[in-house]
Design a protein around this motif. Structure first.
Motif, mmCIF file in Angstrom:
data_model
loop_
_atom_site.group_PDB
_atom_site.id
_atom_site.type_symbol
_atom_site.label_atom_id
_atom_site.label_comp_id
_atom_site.label_asym_id
_atom_site.label_seq_id
_atom_site.Cartn_x
_atom_site.Cartn_y
_atom_site.Cartn_z
ATOM 1 N N LEU A 27 0.874 -1.150 0.323
ATOM 2 C CA LEU A 27 -0.061 0.001 -0.048
ATOM 3 C C LEU A 27 0.836 1.207 -0.127
ATOM 4 O O LEU A 27 1.980 1.404 0.739
ATOM 5 N N GLU A 28 0.602 2.225 -0.673
ATOM 6 C CA GLU A 28 1.265 3.298 -0.886
ATOM 7 C C GLU A 28 0.609 4.505 0.040
ATOM 8 O O GLU A 28 -0.499 5.034 -0.299
ATOM 9 N N ALA A 29 1.370 4.902 1.162
ATOM 10 C CA ALA A 29 0.889 6.084 2.000
ATOM 11 C C ALA A 29 1.509 7.324 2.034
ATOM 12 O O ALA A 29 2.816 7.147 1.378
ATOM 13 N N PHE A 30 1.030 8.378 2.298
ATOM 14 C CA PHE A 30 1.817 9.666 2.296
ATOM 15 C C PHE A 30 1.289 10.551 3.511
ATOM 16 O O PHE A 30 0.223 9.993 4.019
ATOM 17 N N LYS A 31 2.055 11.309 3.893
ATOM 18 C CA LYS A 31 1.643 12.190 5.244
ATOM 19 C C LYS A 31 1.102 13.501 4.654
ATOM 20 O O LYS A 31 1.524 14.229 3.748
ATOM 21 N N LEU A 32 0.051 13.840 5.178
ATOM 22 C CA LEU A 32 -0.667 15.030 5.076
ATOM 23 C C LEU A 32 -0.861 15.777 6.333
ATOM 24 O O LEU A 32 -1.718 15.444 7.366
ATOM 25 N N GLY A 33 0.201 16.735 6.788
ATOM 26 C CA GLY A 33 0.255 17.204 8.275
ATOM 27 C C GLY A 33 0.578 16.050 9.156
ATOM 28 O O GLY A 33 1.595 15.425 8.911
ATOM 29 N N THR A 34 -0.246 15.891 10.035
ATOM 30 C CA THR A 34 0.015 14.684 10.886
ATOM 31 C C THR A 34 -0.735 13.457 10.623
ATOM 32 O O THR A 34 -0.474 12.238 11.260
ATOM 33 N N ARG A 35 -1.346 13.369 9.633
ATOM 34 C CA ARG A 35 -2.324 12.181 8.997
ATOM 35 C C ARG A 35 -1.421 11.323 8.143
ATOM 36 O O ARG A 35 -0.954 11.986 7.210
ATOM 37 N N THR A 36 -1.663 10.137 8.079
ATOM 38 C CA THR A 36 -1.125 9.071 7.254
ATOM 39 C C THR A 36 -2.597 8.873 6.341
ATOM 40 O O THR A 36 -3.384 8.531 6.971
ATOM 41 N N LEU A 37 -2.064 9.030 5.119
ATOM 42 C CA LEU A 37 -3.297 8.479 4.054
ATOM 43 C C LEU A 37 -2.865 7.482 3.166
ATOM 44 O O LEU A 37 -1.607 7.581 2.739
ATOM 45 N N ILE A 38 -3.859 6.904 2.578
ATOM 46 C CA ILE A 38 -3.440 5.576 1.595
ATOM 47 C C ILE A 38 -4.109 6.095 0.318
ATOM 48 O O ILE A 38 -5.281 6.545 0.445
ATOM 49 N N LYS A 39 -3.388 6.234 -0.637
ATOM 50 C CA LYS A 39 -3.821 6.622 -2.150
ATOM 51 C C LYS A 39 -4.860 5.481 -2.235
ATOM 52 O O LYS A 39 -4.831 4.244 -2.388
ATOM 53 N N ALA A 40 -6.180 5.920 -2.943
ATOM 54 C CA ALA A 40 -7.212 4.969 -3.360
ATOM 55 C C ALA A 40 -6.821 4.323 -4.415
ATOM 56 O O ALA A 40 -7.078 3.035 -4.510
ATOM 57 N N ARG B 8 -7.059 -0.030 -4.677
ATOM 58 C CA ARG B 8 -7.545 -0.596 -6.023
ATOM 59 C C ARG B 8 -6.586 -1.665 -6.444
ATOM 60 O O ARG B 8 -6.803 -2.794 -6.860
ATOM 61 N N ARG B 9 -5.200 -1.339 -6.510
ATOM 62 C CA ARG B 9 -4.452 -2.192 -7.095
ATOM 63 C C ARG B 9 -4.120 -3.360 -6.113
ATOM 64 O O ARG B 9 -4.208 -4.573 -6.642
ATOM 65 N N LEU B 10 -4.186 -3.427 -4.960
ATOM 66 C CA LEU B 10 -4.229 -4.277 -3.764
ATOM 67 C C LEU B 10 -5.507 -5.091 -4.254
ATOM 68 O O LEU B 10 -5.292 -6.617 -4.164
ATOM 69 N N VAL B 11 -6.653 -4.621 -4.117
ATOM 70 C CA VAL B 11 -7.651 -5.503 -4.323
ATOM 71 C C VAL B 11 -7.970 -6.219 -5.531
ATOM 72 O O VAL B 11 -8.109 -7.495 -5.853
ATOM 73 N N ASP B 12 -7.352 -5.865 -6.819
ATOM 74 C CA ASP B 12 -7.289 -6.511 -8.010
ATOM 75 C C ASP B 12 -6.058 -7.433 -8.216
ATOM 76 O O ASP B 12 -6.108 -8.044 -9.223
ATOM 77 N N GLY B 13 -5.332 -7.263 -7.253
ATOM 78 C CA GLY B 13 -4.239 -8.424 -7.053
ATOM 79 C C GLY B 13 -2.955 -7.764 -7.814
ATOM 80 O O GLY B 13 -2.027 -8.919 -8.262
ATOM 81 N N LYS B 14 -2.763 -6.733 -8.147
ATOM 82 C CA LYS B 14 -1.940 -6.205 -8.945
ATOM 83 C C LYS B 14 -0.672 -5.570 -7.892
ATOM 84 O O LYS B 14 0.430 -4.931 -8.452
ATOM 85 N N ALA B 15 -0.910 -5.608 -6.563
ATOM 86 C CA ALA B 15 0.125 -5.075 -5.726
ATOM 87 C C ALA B 15 1.284 -5.920 -5.399
ATOM 88 O O ALA B 15 1.095 -7.099 -5.215
#
Length: 55
Positions: free
Chosen positions: A31-44, A48-55
């Motif tokens: 999963l690809e994550a990034f920080k926005l301020g103090t929050r850690t967010l996961i790119k949608a 989708r790639r993980l669920v599609d089996g492409k991760a």
């Protein structure tokens, strides 16, 4: 408008997994994550790639 990113808790709910598992998938690059301020967010697109089996 569709969401571009999800919080750790939202991602855990979407994938029916625990927060620890989500952090583990971030650490090993599934999963690809990034920080926005103090929050850690996961790119949608990353979720989708993980669920599609492409991760």
């Amino acid at each position: 408008m569709n969401k571009l990113a999800y919080s750790i808790n939202e991602t855990a709910r979407l994938l029916s997994m625990g927060r620890t598992s989500i952090y583990g998938m971030i650490a090993d690059g599934r999963l690809e994550a990034f920080k926005l301020g103090t929050r850690t967010l996961i790119k949608a697109e990353s979720i989708r790639r993980l669920v599609d089996g492409k991760a």
